[in-house]
Design a protein around this motif. Structure first.
Motif, PDB file in Angstrom:
ATOM      1  N   ALA A   1     -12.057   0.856   2.591  1.00 57.22           N
ATOM      2  CA  ALA A   1     -10.928   1.002   3.508  1.00 57.22           C
ATOM      3  C   ALA A   1     -10.988  -0.025   4.629  1.00 57.22           C
ATOM      4  O   ALA A   1      -9.954  -0.528   5.087  1.00 57.22           O
ATOM      5  CB  ALA A   1     -10.923   2.422   4.080  1.00 57.22           C
TER       6      ALA A   1
ATOM      7  N   GLN B   1       2.462   4.714   0.696  1.00 60.32           N
ATOM      8  CA  GLN B   1       2.007   5.959   1.308  1.00 60.32           C
ATOM      9  C   GLN B   1       0.534   6.260   1.036  1.00 60.32           C
ATOM     10  O   GLN B   1       0.004   7.257   1.517  1.00 60.32           O
ATOM     11  CB  GLN B   1       2.855   7.127   0.777  1.00 60.32           C
ATOM     12  CG  GLN B   1       4.323   7.017   1.129  1.00 60.32           C
ATOM     13  CD  GLN B   1       4.536   6.944   2.627  1.00 60.32           C
ATOM     14  OE1 GLN B   1       3.998   7.771   3.380  1.00 60.32           O
ATOM     15  NE2 GLN B   1       5.320   5.981   3.088  1.00 60.32           N
ATOM     16  N   ARG B   2      -0.109   5.403   0.266  1.00 62.99           N
ATOM     17  CA  ARG B   2      -1.523   5.643  -0.014  1.00 62.99           C
ATOM     18  C   ARG B   2      -2.381   5.376   1.217  1.00 62.99           C
ATOM     19  O   ARG B   2      -2.069   4.509   2.024  1.00 62.99           O
ATOM     20  CB  ARG B   2      -1.993   4.751  -1.162  1.00 62.99           C
ATOM     21  CG  ARG B   2      -1.536   5.222  -2.516  1.00 62.99           C
ATOM     22  CD  ARG B   2      -1.674   4.111  -3.527  1.00 62.99           C
ATOM     23  NE  ARG B   2      -0.686   3.067  -3.273  1.00 62.99           N
ATOM     24  CZ  ARG B   2      -0.177   2.276  -4.203  1.00 62.99           C
ATOM     25  NH1 ARG B   2      -0.590   2.410  -5.449  1.00 62.99           N
ATOM     26  NH2 ARG B   2       0.710   1.361  -3.911  1.00 62.99           N
ATOM     27  N   SER B   3      -3.479   6.089   1.305  1.00 65.31           N
ATOM     28  CA  SER B   3      -4.430   5.805   2.371  1.00 65.31           C
ATOM     29  C   SER B   3      -5.147   4.496   2.051  1.00 65.31           C
ATOM     30  O   SER B   3      -5.152   4.028   0.901  1.00 65.31           O
ATOM     31  CB  SER B   3      -5.455   6.935   2.488  1.00 65.31           C
ATOM     32  OG  SER B   3      -6.319   6.943   1.358  1.00 65.31           O
ATOM     33  N   ALA B   4      -5.795   3.911   3.047  1.00 64.82           N
ATOM     34  CA  ALA B   4      -6.548   2.671   2.812  1.00 64.82           C
ATOM     35  C   ALA B   4      -7.673   2.914   1.804  1.00 64.82           C
ATOM     36  O   ALA B   4      -7.989   2.049   0.977  1.00 64.82           O
ATOM     37  CB  ALA B   4      -7.110   2.146   4.129  1.00 64.82           C
TER      38      ALA B   4
ATOM     39  N   GLU C   1      -7.651   5.149  -0.717  1.00 63.01           N
ATOM     40  CA  GLU C   1      -7.068   5.237  -2.054  1.00 63.01           C
ATOM     41  C   GLU C   1      -6.713   3.854  -2.586  1.00 63.01           C
ATOM     42  O   GLU C   1      -6.930   3.535  -3.761  1.00 63.01           O
ATOM     43  CB  GLU C   1      -5.822   6.120  -2.016  1.00 63.01           C
ATOM     44  CG  GLU C   1      -6.097   7.589  -1.820  1.00 63.01           C
ATOM     45  CD  GLU C   1      -4.818   8.393  -1.672  1.00 63.01           C
ATOM     46  OE1 GLU C   1      -4.812   9.568  -2.084  1.00 63.01           O
ATOM     47  OE2 GLU C   1      -3.824   7.845  -1.149  1.00 63.01           O
TER      48      GLU C   1
ATOM     49  N   HIS D   1      -8.157  10.761  -5.301  1.00 64.21           N
ATOM     50  CA  HIS D   1      -8.282  10.710  -3.838  1.00 64.21           C
ATOM     51  C   HIS D   1      -9.563  10.039  -3.411  1.00 64.21           C
ATOM     52  O   HIS D   1      -9.671   9.563  -2.293  1.00 64.21           O
ATOM     53  CB  HIS D   1      -8.202  12.132  -3.252  1.00 64.21           C
ATOM     54  CG  HIS D   1      -6.843  12.735  -3.393  1.00 64.21           C
ATOM     55  ND1 HIS D   1      -5.773  12.320  -2.639  1.00 64.21           N
ATOM     56  CD2 HIS D   1      -6.378  13.697  -4.231  1.00 64.21           C
ATOM     57  CE1 HIS D   1      -4.682  13.031  -2.972  1.00 64.21           C
ATOM     58  NE2 HIS D   1      -5.025  13.860  -3.930  1.00 64.21           N
ATOM     59  N   ARG D   2     -10.556  10.015  -4.299  1.00 69.05           N
ATOM     60  CA  ARG D   2     -11.832   9.432  -3.896  1.00 69.05           C
ATOM     61  C   ARG D   2     -12.492   8.811  -5.119  1.00 69.05           C
ATOM     62  O   ARG D   2     -12.495   9.372  -6.197  1.00 69.05           O
ATOM     63  CB  ARG D   2     -12.741  10.516  -3.299  1.00 69.05           C
ATOM     64  CG  ARG D   2     -14.130   9.996  -2.900  1.00 69.05           C
ATOM     65  CD  ARG D   2     -14.890  11.076  -2.163  1.00 69.05           C
ATOM     66  NE  ARG D   2     -16.254  10.698  -1.893  1.00 69.05           N
ATOM     67  CZ  ARG D   2     -16.623   9.903  -0.894  1.00 69.05           C
ATOM     68  NH1 ARG D   2     -15.720   9.392  -0.100  1.00 69.05           N
ATOM     69  NH2 ARG D   2     -17.897   9.615  -0.691  1.00 69.05           N
TER      70      ARG D   2
ATOM     71  N   ARG E   1       0.831  -1.211   0.000  1.00 69.95           N
ATOM     72  CA  ARG E   1       0.000   0.000   0.000  1.00 69.95           C
ATOM     73  C   ARG E   1       0.857   1.248   0.000  1.00 69.95           C
ATOM     74  O   ARG E   1       0.454   2.276  -0.553  1.00 69.95           O
ATOM     75  CB  ARG E   1      -0.933  -0.022   1.222  1.00 69.95           C
ATOM     76  CG  ARG E   1      -1.772   1.237   1.355  1.00 69.95           C
ATOM     77  CD  ARG E   1      -3.003   1.020   2.199  1.00 69.95           C
ATOM     78  NE  ARG E   1      -2.750   0.750   3.584  1.00 69.95           N
ATOM     79  CZ  ARG E   1      -2.608   1.676   4.531  1.00 69.95           C
ATOM     80  NH1 ARG E   1      -2.683   2.950   4.225  1.00 69.95           N
ATOM     81  NH2 ARG E   1      -2.410   1.327   5.782  1.00 69.95           N
TER      82      ARG E   1
END
Length: 503
Positions: A43, A18-21, A23, A144-145, A16
């Motif tokens: 996520a 540096q991406r957020s869960a 993303e 981002h979304r 994963r």
């Protein structure tokens, strides 16, 4: 919930980066769509994988992850082998809410749920989705979304759909019947050990025959959603069950693969090409895992047919050629004949008249060798009428309308009246060929026969063929026979579109 202490999946967490869960989950959903799957990844699901709560993904997620990380195995991604998590203790499995399909159809099953995909299910000998420079590997390509599926409930190994209890009678009656599982099957307790026997295998084989029979009589549109349920149950038996004998296991693999093809055909005939592609790929993966050449040939045969209808003629040729290689040792000239006709259809789509003619010649030579003990059960539809119909479609694709119409007339004259759907199909093909050949009055008369049959047959494919013929006939609407047909066609389809049960 796993019964042992969860071990964090550090390998998956490292992927994963540096991406957020969120993303990362959006990237998973996007990769799934690239290969015809639909997974409800969010996520929370990513967090459960990274925490070790999900030790092995279900088949749909497995296909997606292996597509995202070419060359990696499940072990490389930090997952446990499927075999090591099969003996899990009893747990409750809840039926998740329906996933919204195309065109706002809330009842349409997601491909991932309908066809849990195998670990390596190449659709064709070549890879239509090159893995290099995959957008997943570059953070800059990730939004981002992704709101397209944010409202879809999560789907994970813990919440996999299982329509069975420990009793074989319940499995046969509830899990694999086309009438749907009872309400009590929405939440069942799974025992740690299950054994698959004759009752379950017989139920899978019966479901295949029942789907084919109903399709012959009524067409695919009304069957597809119901047929997805026994398919899920059949693959749950493969994934979680143990069999006492190798022969029983082989029958279960063959039955599940044939069921995937049958459900894929229902998707194909009702215009759900992406779903059909996924089901056929699942059948091919099952065939290769089981070393079943007959099932492999069948999967390639239907894949070729789908590719032709989807406007991918070169893929149709390659799939048909692969099917012929798989079928060479099966002792069925009729199967080789059908596969040669699939090849001819692809070559016609490429405009290769010489190659098409040669493939038709091979098909007729093989067909004339007659039936054989090695002919598969599913080929009961492939009689002289079907051969004539498939040749008509080849000449139609090449623009030789008069020749197509000649073969179409033979097909309609030879067709068994018991195959109601094929009666409509053959006449719809003939209507279009007659219209394009300039024989408008004959086309209108044949079109009326199709409309008569569409009161009993639901097939988006047939309706589409007839609509195409109607468009060709529109310039001749001033002629009384043509005008009467066009008016009736318009009224029939307008009524179907306004009806809640229409197609």
């Amino acid at each position: 919930m796993v019964s042992t202490a969860a071990v964090p999946n550090l390998a998956f967490r490292q992927l994963r980066g540096q991406r957020s869960a969120g993303e990362f989950a959006a990237a998973v959903r996007r990769a799934a769509r690239e290969i015809g799957e639909q997974v409800a990844c969010d996520a929370r699901y990513i967090g459960r994988v990274e925490s070790g709560e999900i030790r092995c993904p279900n088949y749909a997620y497995e296909r997606v992850f292996l597509h995202m990380f070419p060359g990696a195995s499940l072990a490389d991604l930090g997952f446990s082998a499927r075999e090591s998590v099969r003996g899990r203790g009893a747990r409750v499995v809840s039926e998740p809410p329906p996933v919204h399909g195309r065109e706002g159809d809330a009842a349409a099953p997601a491909p991932a749920a309908a066809s849990p995909s195998g670990p390596h299910a190449p659709l064709l000998p070549h890879d239509s989705h090159p893995h290099h420079d995959h957008p997943f590997l570059h953070r800059d390509h990730l939004p981002h979304r992704d709101t397209e599926t944010d409202d879809i409930p999560e789907e994970s190994d813990v919440l996999r759909r299982v329509f069975m209890t420990s009793g074989t009678t319940t499995v046969a009656a509830a899990s694999l019947g086309l009438g749907g599982a009872p309400a009590s099957a929405a939440q069942v307790s799974l025992p740690a050990q299950r054994r698959v026997g004759e009752a379950e295998v017989n139920a899978v084989e019966k479901a295949v025959r029942q789907i084919r029979l109903l399709d012959d009589r009524h067409g695919a549109d009304g069957l597809y959603r119901r047929a997805a349920q026994p398919l899920r149950a059949a693959y749950e038996l493969l994934d979680a069950g143990t069999t006492a004998r190798r022969a029983t296991s082989d029958r279960l693999y063959a039955g599940a693969g044939e069921l995937a093809i049958s459900v894929g055909w229902l998707a194909h005939d009702s215009g759900r090409f992406d779903d059909a592609r996924s089901h056929y790929a699942e059948a091919l993966a099952t065939a290769r895992l089981a070393g079943d050449a007959g099932l492999e040939a069948h999967a390639f045969c239907n894949t070729s047919f789908l590719a032709r209808d989807a406007g991918r003629p070169r893929e149709a040729v390659r799939a048909a050629e692969a099917g012929q290689r798989a079928a060479r040792t099966l002792g069925s000239p009729r199967l080789l004949a059908l596969l040669a006709l699939r090849e001819a259809g692809g070559r016609a789509g490429l405009g290769d008249r010489t190659g098409c003619d040669r493939a038709i010649g091979r098909a007729r030579a093989a067909f004339d060798r007659g039936t054989a003990a090695g002919d598969p059960e599913w080929m009961s539809f492939f009689r002289e009428a079907e051969l004539e119909l498939l040749e008509a479609q080849c000449w139609s694709a090449l623009g030789d309308w008069s020749r197509a119409a000649r073969h179409g007339l033979r097909a309609t004259a030879l067709q068994d009246a018991h195959f109601t759907r094929n009666l409509a199909l053959y006449r719809a093909q003939l209507t279009g060929d007659l219209a394009r050949a300039g024989r408008a009055d004959e086309a209108a008369a044949t079109g009326h026969q199709v409309l008569d049959l569409l009161t009993r047959v639901q097939s988006s494919r047939i309706r589409g063929m007839l609509a195409g013929a109607a468009r060709v006939l529109e310039p001749r609407a001033g002629a009384a026979p043509v005008g009467a047909f066009l008016t009736r066609h318009q009224e029939t389809f307008r009524g179907a579109e306004s009806s809640p049960s229409g197609a």
